[in-house]
Design a protein around this motif. Structure first.
Motif, short mmCIF file in Angstrom:
data_model
loop_
_atom_site.label_atom_id
_atom_site.label_comp_id
_atom_site.label_asym_id
_atom_site.label_seq_id
_atom_site.Cartn_x
_atom_site.Cartn_y
_atom_site.Cartn_z
N SER A 69 0.82 -1.22 0.00
CA SER A 69 0.00 0.00 0.00
C SER A 69 0.86 1.26 0.00
O SER A 69 0.34 2.37 0.17
CB SER A 69 -0.93 0.01 1.22
OG SER A 69 -0.18 -0.07 2.43
N GLY A 70 2.15 1.11 -0.20
CA GLY A 70 3.07 2.24 -0.11
C GLY A 70 2.84 3.33 -1.14
O GLY A 70 2.81 4.52 -0.81
N ILE A 71 2.63 2.95 -2.40
CA ILE A 71 2.45 3.96 -3.45
C ILE A 71 1.12 4.68 -3.28
O ILE A 71 1.05 5.91 -3.34
CB ILE A 71 2.53 3.30 -4.83
CG1 ILE A 71 3.95 2.77 -5.08
CG2 ILE A 71 2.14 4.29 -5.92
CD1 ILE A 71 4.12 2.06 -6.41
N LEU A 78 4.85 11.84 -3.50
CA LEU A 78 5.67 11.53 -4.67
C LEU A 78 5.72 12.66 -5.68
O LEU A 78 6.47 12.59 -6.65
CB LEU A 78 5.16 10.25 -5.34
CG LEU A 78 5.33 8.96 -4.51
CD1 LEU A 78 4.67 7.79 -5.22
CD2 LEU A 78 6.79 8.67 -4.24
N TYR A 79 4.91 13.71 -5.48
CA TYR A 79 4.99 14.88 -6.36
C TYR A 79 6.28 15.67 -6.12
O TYR A 79 6.69 16.46 -6.96
CB TYR A 79 3.78 15.78 -6.16
CG TYR A 79 2.53 15.26 -6.85
CD1 TYR A 79 2.43 15.30 -8.24
CD2 TYR A 79 1.49 14.73 -6.13
CE1 TYR A 79 1.31 14.82 -8.88
CE2 TYR A 79 0.34 14.24 -6.75
CZ TYR A 79 0.26 14.29 -8.14
OH TYR A 79 -0.86 13.81 -8.77
N VAL A 88 10.12 5.40 -0.53
CA VAL A 88 8.97 4.94 0.25
C VAL A 88 9.13 3.48 0.62
O VAL A 88 8.89 3.07 1.77
CB VAL A 88 7.66 5.15 -0.55
CG1 VAL A 88 6.47 4.54 0.19
CG2 VAL A 88 7.42 6.63 -0.81
N MET A 89 9.55 2.67 -0.33
CA MET A 89 9.71 1.23 -0.09
C MET A 89 10.80 0.96 0.95
O MET A 89 10.60 0.17 1.88
CB MET A 89 10.04 0.50 -1.40
CG MET A 89 8.97 0.60 -2.46
SD MET A 89 7.39 -0.10 -1.88
CE MET A 89 6.27 0.60 -3.09
N ILE A 90 11.94 1.61 0.77
CA ILE A 90 13.05 1.38 1.70
C ILE A 90 12.68 1.81 3.11
O ILE A 90 13.02 1.13 4.10
CB ILE A 90 14.32 2.12 1.22
CG1 ILE A 90 14.85 1.45 -0.05
CG2 ILE A 90 15.39 2.14 2.30
CD1 ILE A 90 16.05 2.14 -0.67
N THR A 91 11.96 2.93 3.22
CA THR A 91 11.53 3.40 4.54
C THR A 91 10.66 2.37 5.23
O THR A 91 10.87 2.03 6.40
CB THR A 91 10.74 4.72 4.40
OG1 THR A 91 11.59 5.72 3.86
CG2 THR A 91 10.23 5.18 5.76
N ARG A 92 9.68 1.84 4.51
CA ARG A 92 8.78 0.85 5.11
C ARG A 92 9.49 -0.46 5.40
O ARG A 92 9.21 -1.12 6.41
CB ARG A 92 7.57 0.64 4.20
CG ARG A 92 6.73 1.90 4.07
CD ARG A 92 5.36 1.65 3.50
NE ARG A 92 4.53 2.84 3.69
CZ ARG A 92 3.21 2.84 3.63
NH1 ARG A 92 2.55 1.72 3.38
NH2 ARG A 92 2.52 3.96 3.82
N ILE A 144 6.11 -6.47 -4.98
CA ILE A 144 4.67 -6.29 -4.80
C ILE A 144 4.31 -4.81 -4.77
O ILE A 144 3.31 -4.38 -5.36
CB ILE A 144 4.20 -6.97 -3.50
CG1 ILE A 144 4.46 -8.48 -3.56
CG2 ILE A 144 2.71 -6.71 -3.25
CD1 ILE A 144 3.73 -9.20 -4.65
N GLY A 145 5.14 -4.02 -4.10
CA GLY A 145 4.87 -2.58 -4.04
C GLY A 145 4.90 -1.92 -5.41
O GLY A 145 4.03 -1.11 -5.73
N ALA A 146 5.89 -2.29 -6.23
CA ALA A 146 5.98 -1.73 -7.57
C ALA A 146 4.83 -2.21 -8.45
O ALA A 146 4.31 -1.46 -9.29
CB ALA A 146 7.32 -2.10 -8.20
N ALA A 147 4.42 -3.46 -8.27
CA ALA A 147 3.35 -4.03 -9.10
C ALA A 147 2.02 -3.32 -8.88
O ALA A 147 1.17 -3.29 -9.78
CB ALA A 147 3.20 -5.51 -8.82
#
Length: 241
Positions: A69-71, A78-79, A88-92, A144-147
């Protein structure tokens, strides 16, 4: 810090829930198994068995769930040109894995101090298995996050898939307890190898483990390469350059 504040707030115990949540789940499982007198047909301490199994599985499972659910939850952030999807991914990933690791260490220390369990037989092997599982969790989380940038259905599908993977992850069994044909199938899952490594390091010769470090490393490497490529393309889909 933004991720911590938006998720846990500033009230009650706040960020300590990052450690407390996996601790409560693992403690609950260990308590139920102990109360039921379950020993899984082995002489292993049931508390140590639960801690090594469920703590490790919760690490990668919860991390993937948060990154799925990160994106969607950070589109406005992300703007900003200086913030990328991978940030975002690395933070989570860091938050979830840090919490699960702290939970594992705290539980192991508490139960060792209370003489419920013994110290690990080989701490370095335990650490090696934990690192391999963390690598697997990071790669799968980014994938999964990118998908989810391609379709929201990925996030929805991950939840039932995670429930199906949970009983197959090695948390509640040893590969040696399974029939040979079933063991071969289970060992196709990379995370099972990581749990087996951790348990070999923790219990030593008390258990007979089955794992292949090269196989798990290869799976992790492929997973990481694919996820990074997908993240790069996902950034373009959400308007980042």
């Amino acid at each position: 810090m933004r991720e911590v504040i938006t998720r846990y707030g500033r009230e009650n115990i706040g960020v300590l829930w990052l450690v407390g949540e996996p601790m409560l789940f693992t403690l609950g499982v260990a308590t139920l198994w102990s109360a039921a007198g379950m020993n899984h047909g082995s002489s292993m301490p049931i508390v140590a068995f639960a801690i090594t199994g469920y703590s490790s599985v919760l690490m990668w499972r919860n991390t993937v769930t948060r990154c799925a659910s990160g994106i969607a939850q950070n589109l406005t952030l992300l703007y900003h040109r200086n913030v990328c999807i991978i940030d975002v991914m690395i933070t989570r990933i860091i938050l979830e894995m840090g919490g699960a690791t702290a939970s594992f260490i705290v539980l192991a220390c508490i139960f060792t101090w209370g003489e419920w369990i013994q110290l690990p037989h080989d701490p370095l092997t335990v650490l090696g298995g934990w690192v391999m599982l963390a690598w697997f969790g990071a790669g799968l989380s980014m994938l999964i996050g990118a998908a989810t940038a391609y379709s929201e259905i990925v996030d929805r599908l991950w939840h039932p898939v995670s429930y199906l993977l949970f009983p197959l992850s090695g948390a509640a069994f040893m590969v040696d307890w399974l029939p040979s044909n079933m063991a071969e199938v289970v060992l196709l899952l990379p995370m099972v190898h990581g749990v087996e490594i951790i348990r070999e390091g923790y219990f030593g010769q008390v258990v007979r483990t089955h794992y292949d470090v090269a196989y798990m490393a290869g799976c992790n490497l492929v997973l990481t390469a694919v996820s990074l490529a997908l993240l790069r393309d996902a950034a373009q889909r959400v308007g980042q350059r």
